[in-house]
Scaffold this motif. Structure first.
Motif, PDB file in Angstrom:
ATOM      1  N   ILE A  35     -43.392 183.266  40.745  1.00 58.47           N
ATOM      2  CA  ILE A  35     -41.994 183.711  40.840  1.00 58.47           C
ATOM      3  C   ILE A  35     -41.859 184.513  42.144  1.00 58.47           C
ATOM      4  O   ILE A  35     -42.434 185.586  42.293  1.00 58.47           O
ATOM      5  CB  ILE A  35     -41.583 184.573  39.620  1.00 58.47           C
ATOM      6  CG1 ILE A  35     -41.840 183.822  38.300  1.00 58.47           C
ATOM      7  CG2 ILE A  35     -40.114 184.976  39.740  1.00 58.47           C
ATOM      8  CD1 ILE A  35     -41.012 182.570  38.085  1.00 58.47           C
ATOM      9  N   ASP A  36     -41.100 183.950  43.075  1.00 59.97           N
ATOM     10  CA  ASP A  36     -40.909 184.535  44.409  1.00 59.97           C
ATOM     11  C   ASP A  36     -39.767 185.559  44.429  1.00 59.97           C
ATOM     12  O   ASP A  36     -39.003 185.682  43.471  1.00 59.97           O
ATOM     13  CB  ASP A  36     -40.502 183.428  45.394  1.00 59.97           C
ATOM     14  CG  ASP A  36     -41.700 182.681  45.952  1.00 59.97           C
ATOM     15  OD1 ASP A  36     -42.850 183.032  45.629  1.00 59.97           O
ATOM     16  OD2 ASP A  36     -41.461 181.729  46.722  1.00 59.97           O
ATOM     17  N   ASP A  37     -39.629 186.187  45.576  1.00 58.60           N
ATOM     18  CA  ASP A  37     -38.424 186.968  45.909  1.00 58.60           C
ATOM     19  C   ASP A  37     -38.196 188.215  45.057  1.00 58.60           C
ATOM     20  O   ASP A  37     -37.065 188.703  44.966  1.00 58.60           O
ATOM     21  CB  ASP A  37     -37.147 186.091  45.817  1.00 58.60           C
ATOM     22  CG  ASP A  37     -37.074 185.049  46.935  1.00 58.60           C
ATOM     23  OD1 ASP A  37     -38.020 184.968  47.719  1.00 58.60           O
ATOM     24  OD2 ASP A  37     -36.062 184.332  47.013  1.00 58.60           O
ATOM     25  N   LEU A  38     -39.244 188.752  44.437  1.00 57.27           N
ATOM     26  CA  LEU A  38     -39.058 190.006  43.719  1.00 57.27           C
ATOM     27  C   LEU A  38     -38.896 191.164  44.707  1.00 57.27           C
ATOM     28  O   LEU A  38     -39.488 191.134  45.789  1.00 57.27           O
ATOM     29  CB  LEU A  38     -40.268 190.293  42.814  1.00 57.27           C
ATOM     30  CG  LEU A  38     -40.105 189.865  41.358  1.00 57.27           C
ATOM     31  CD1 LEU A  38     -40.178 188.358  41.275  1.00 57.27           C
ATOM     32  CD2 LEU A  38     -41.155 190.484  40.480  1.00 57.27           C
ATOM     33  N   LEU A  82     -48.058 188.875  48.091  1.00 59.02           N
ATOM     34  CA  LEU A  82     -47.063 189.290  49.082  1.00 59.02           C
ATOM     35  C   LEU A  82     -46.244 188.062  49.485  1.00 59.02           C
ATOM     36  O   LEU A  82     -46.812 187.032  49.872  1.00 59.02           O
ATOM     37  CB  LEU A  82     -47.753 189.876  50.320  1.00 59.02           C
ATOM     38  CG  LEU A  82     -46.840 190.103  51.527  1.00 59.02           C
ATOM     39  CD1 LEU A  82     -45.730 191.100  51.223  1.00 59.02           C
ATOM     40  CD2 LEU A  82     -47.665 190.576  52.736  1.00 59.02           C
ATOM     41  N   HIS A  83     -44.925 188.177  49.383  1.00 57.23           N
ATOM     42  CA  HIS A  83     -44.023 187.081  49.779  1.00 57.23           C
ATOM     43  C   HIS A  83     -43.538 187.408  51.190  1.00 57.23           C
ATOM     44  O   HIS A  83     -42.571 188.134  51.364  1.00 57.23           O
ATOM     45  CB  HIS A  83     -42.874 187.017  48.777  1.00 57.23           C
ATOM     46  CG  HIS A  83     -42.081 185.765  48.838  1.00 57.23           C
ATOM     47  ND1 HIS A  83     -42.650 184.528  49.005  1.00 57.23           N
ATOM     48  CD2 HIS A  83     -40.741 185.541  48.729  1.00 57.23           C
ATOM     49  CE1 HIS A  83     -41.704 183.608  49.008  1.00 57.23           C
ATOM     50  NE2 HIS A  83     -40.533 184.198  48.859  1.00 57.23           N
ATOM     51  N   MET A  84     -44.241 186.891  52.180  1.00 55.03           N
ATOM     52  CA  MET A  84     -44.044 187.350  53.561  1.00 55.03           C
ATOM     53  C   MET A  84     -42.884 186.625  54.228  1.00 55.03           C
ATOM     54  O   MET A  84     -42.910 185.400  54.397  1.00 55.03           O
ATOM     55  CB  MET A  84     -45.339 187.111  54.341  1.00 55.03           C
ATOM     56  CG  MET A  84     -45.334 187.724  55.719  1.00 55.03           C
ATOM     57  SD  MET A  84     -45.283 189.539  55.611  1.00 55.03           S
ATOM     58  CE  MET A  84     -44.793 189.948  57.279  1.00 55.03           C
ATOM     59  N   ASN A 127     -45.331 182.237  52.059  1.00 58.91           N
ATOM     60  CA  ASN A 127     -44.229 182.475  52.988  1.00 58.91           C
ATOM     61  C   ASN A 127     -42.881 182.435  52.275  1.00 58.91           C
ATOM     62  O   ASN A 127     -42.623 181.567  51.447  1.00 58.91           O
ATOM     63  CB  ASN A 127     -44.259 181.479  54.150  1.00 58.91           C
ATOM     64  CG  ASN A 127     -44.368 180.037  53.719  1.00 58.91           C
ATOM     65  OD1 ASN A 127     -45.381 179.619  53.159  1.00 58.91           O
ATOM     66  ND2 ASN A 127     -43.327 179.255  53.959  1.00 58.91           N
ATOM     67  N   HIS A 128     -42.005 183.401  52.657  1.00 59.06           N
ATOM     68  CA  HIS A 128     -40.589 183.396  52.275  1.00 59.06           C
ATOM     69  C   HIS A 128     -39.847 182.736  53.427  1.00 59.06           C
ATOM     70  O   HIS A 128     -39.989 183.155  54.574  1.00 59.06           O
ATOM     71  CB  HIS A 128     -40.115 184.831  52.061  1.00 59.06           C
ATOM     72  CG  HIS A 128     -38.633 184.985  51.873  1.00 59.06           C
ATOM     73  ND1 HIS A 128     -37.976 184.492  50.762  1.00 59.06           N
ATOM     74  CD2 HIS A 128     -37.691 185.564  52.646  1.00 59.06           C
ATOM     75  CE1 HIS A 128     -36.680 184.788  50.864  1.00 59.06           C
ATOM     76  NE2 HIS A 128     -36.477 185.424  52.006  1.00 59.06           N
ATOM     77  N   THR A 129     -39.055 181.725  53.156  1.00 62.19           N
ATOM     78  CA  THR A 129     -38.480 180.794  54.159  1.00 62.19           C
ATOM     79  C   THR A 129     -39.621 180.350  55.100  1.00 62.19           C
ATOM     80  O   THR A 129     -40.631 179.876  54.624  1.00 62.19           O
ATOM     81  CB  THR A 129     -37.218 181.350  54.872  1.00 62.19           C
ATOM     82  OG1 THR A 129     -37.561 182.317  55.832  1.00 62.19           O
ATOM     83  CG2 THR A 129     -36.214 181.880  53.869  1.00 62.19           C
ATOM     84  N   GLY A 130     -39.493 180.489  56.418  1.00 58.66           N
ATOM     85  CA  GLY A 130     -40.643 180.167  57.288  1.00 58.66           C
ATOM     86  C   GLY A 130     -40.689 178.760  57.839  1.00 58.66           C
ATOM     87  O   GLY A 130     -41.717 178.354  58.393  1.00 58.66           O
ATOM     88  N   GLY A 213     -40.696 179.393  41.423  1.00 64.44           N
ATOM     89  CA  GLY A 213     -39.351 179.665  40.925  1.00 64.44           C
ATOM     90  C   GLY A 213     -38.891 181.032  41.423  1.00 64.44           C
ATOM     91  O   GLY A 213     -39.597 181.689  42.194  1.00 64.44           O
ATOM     92  N   HIS A 214     -37.728 181.424  41.001  1.00 69.40           N
ATOM     93  CA  HIS A 214     -37.124 182.683  41.450  1.00 69.40           C
ATOM     94  C   HIS A 214     -36.553 183.429  40.252  1.00 69.40           C
ATOM     95  O   HIS A 214     -36.251 182.809  39.228  1.00 69.40           O
ATOM     96  CB  HIS A 214     -36.028 182.387  42.487  1.00 69.40           C
ATOM     97  CG  HIS A 214     -36.554 181.658  43.678  1.00 69.40           C
ATOM     98  ND1 HIS A 214     -36.738 180.289  43.687  1.00 69.40           N
ATOM     99  CD2 HIS A 214     -36.996 182.104  44.879  1.00 69.40           C
ATOM    100  CE1 HIS A 214     -37.253 179.926  44.849  1.00 69.40           C
ATOM    101  NE2 HIS A 214     -37.421 181.004  45.596  1.00 69.40           N
ATOM    102  N   PRO A 215     -36.369 184.751  40.406  1.00 71.47           N
ATOM    103  CA  PRO A 215     -35.873 185.510  39.236  1.00 71.47           C
ATOM    104  C   PRO A 215     -34.367 185.365  39.019  1.00 71.47           C
ATOM    105  O   PRO A 215     -33.631 186.342  38.965  1.00 71.47           O
ATOM    106  CB  PRO A 215     -36.265 186.965  39.572  1.00 71.47           C
ATOM    107  CG  PRO A 215     -36.362 187.013  41.045  1.00 71.47           C
ATOM    108  CD  PRO A 215     -36.706 185.630  41.527  1.00 71.47           C
TER     109      PRO A 215
END
Ligand code: ZN
Length: 255
Positions: A35-38, A82-84, A127-130, A213-215
């Motif tokens: 789960i990304d983007d926290l 870490l979601h960089m 990676n976040h976006t990227g 996924g995302h929250p």
């Protein structure tokens, strides 16, 4: 298509998978859900962390609840990443501590270290976006050097089909895997169910799958009823660390 029909279809698919994990067939198929983007939204972040299953949580650095949510996930025995934030072709804003193409090597390294310090207990990074930065050799080399020095793994979120990040990780000796499926680009029951079924098909083929996924409330709702079904079907929810351990053992065993 309503939620109940989605649930019915997915239930049928899971039932078809049920023989997995039985005593005769040995260990069952494995699924990793990140789960990304926290970091931004405490309520949704906590709701995701409280889901019943061995999920992994990738936390954006420098946001109001980044450190707190990473601590909470860790305290509940969940794997933290870490979601960089990394530069993308659309030049969407990255938020705090993003790596952009106009930085030099020292700046990439500094921002990455700052981000790693802001998200405690991280076992790895994705990676976040990227879509732009992961196509470029120099910043990816910096990322992999830093991960190698800290003994962390890399998951390529694969936001560009031309990403070189996974190959760079392997060259640098960083354990790495690639995302197969994004669960919730569209936040509807129909879309999320279809994506989940695609993930199940990959898992059936190769024995394991990595999903991101995302929250979002829709995703949290979906996972809250699907995670218990997975367990019933004999699907093991694992962390990326566990997938990487298996991969390394298989590689060592190969002649
Ligand atoms: Zn993200």
């Amino acid at each position: 298509m309503g939620k109940r029909l989605c649930a019915g279809l997915l239930g049928a698919v899971l039932l078809a998978l049920a023989p997995w994990g039985s005593a005769e067939s040995g260990p069952g198929p494995r699924m990793s859900i990140i789960i990304d983007d926290l970091g931004n939204n405490r309520r949704l972040g906590e709701a995701a962390i409280n889901l019943p299953g061995n999920l992994t949580f990738s936390v954006l650095p420098g946001l109001a609840y980044s450190t707190q949510l990473a601590e909470m996930a860790h305290a509940q025995g969940r794997e933290v990443m870490l979601h960089m934030p990394m530069d993308n072709h659309s030049r969407l804003p990255l938020g705090p501590m993003g790596m952009t193409v106009d930085m030099n090597e020292a700046e990439w390294r500094a921002v990455l270290r700052e981000a790693l310090d802001d998200v405690p207990h991280a076992s790895g990074l994705n990676n976040h976006t990227g879509s732009l930065l992961t196509e470029q050799e120099k910043p990816m080399a910096v990322v992999m050097q830093e991960l190698h020095a800290r003994g962390l793994y890399f998951i390529d979120s694969l936001t560009s089909p031309r990403s070189i990040a996974y190959d760079q990780a392997r060259v640098a000796g960083v354990p790495a895997l690639r995302r197969h499926i994004f669960l919730d680009h569209e936040q509807t029951d129909v879309f999320i169910t279809e994506q989940f079924e695609r993930a199940l098909a990959i898992m059936e083929r190769q024995g394991w799958v990595i999903m991101i996924g995302h929250p979002y409330p829709e995703t949290i709702d979906f996972l809250s009823w699907v995670l218990p079904l997975l367990e019933e079907a004999g699907v093991e929810l694992v962390t990326p660390s566990e997938l990487i351990d298996t991969q390394q053992r298989l590689t060592r065993r190969a002649p």
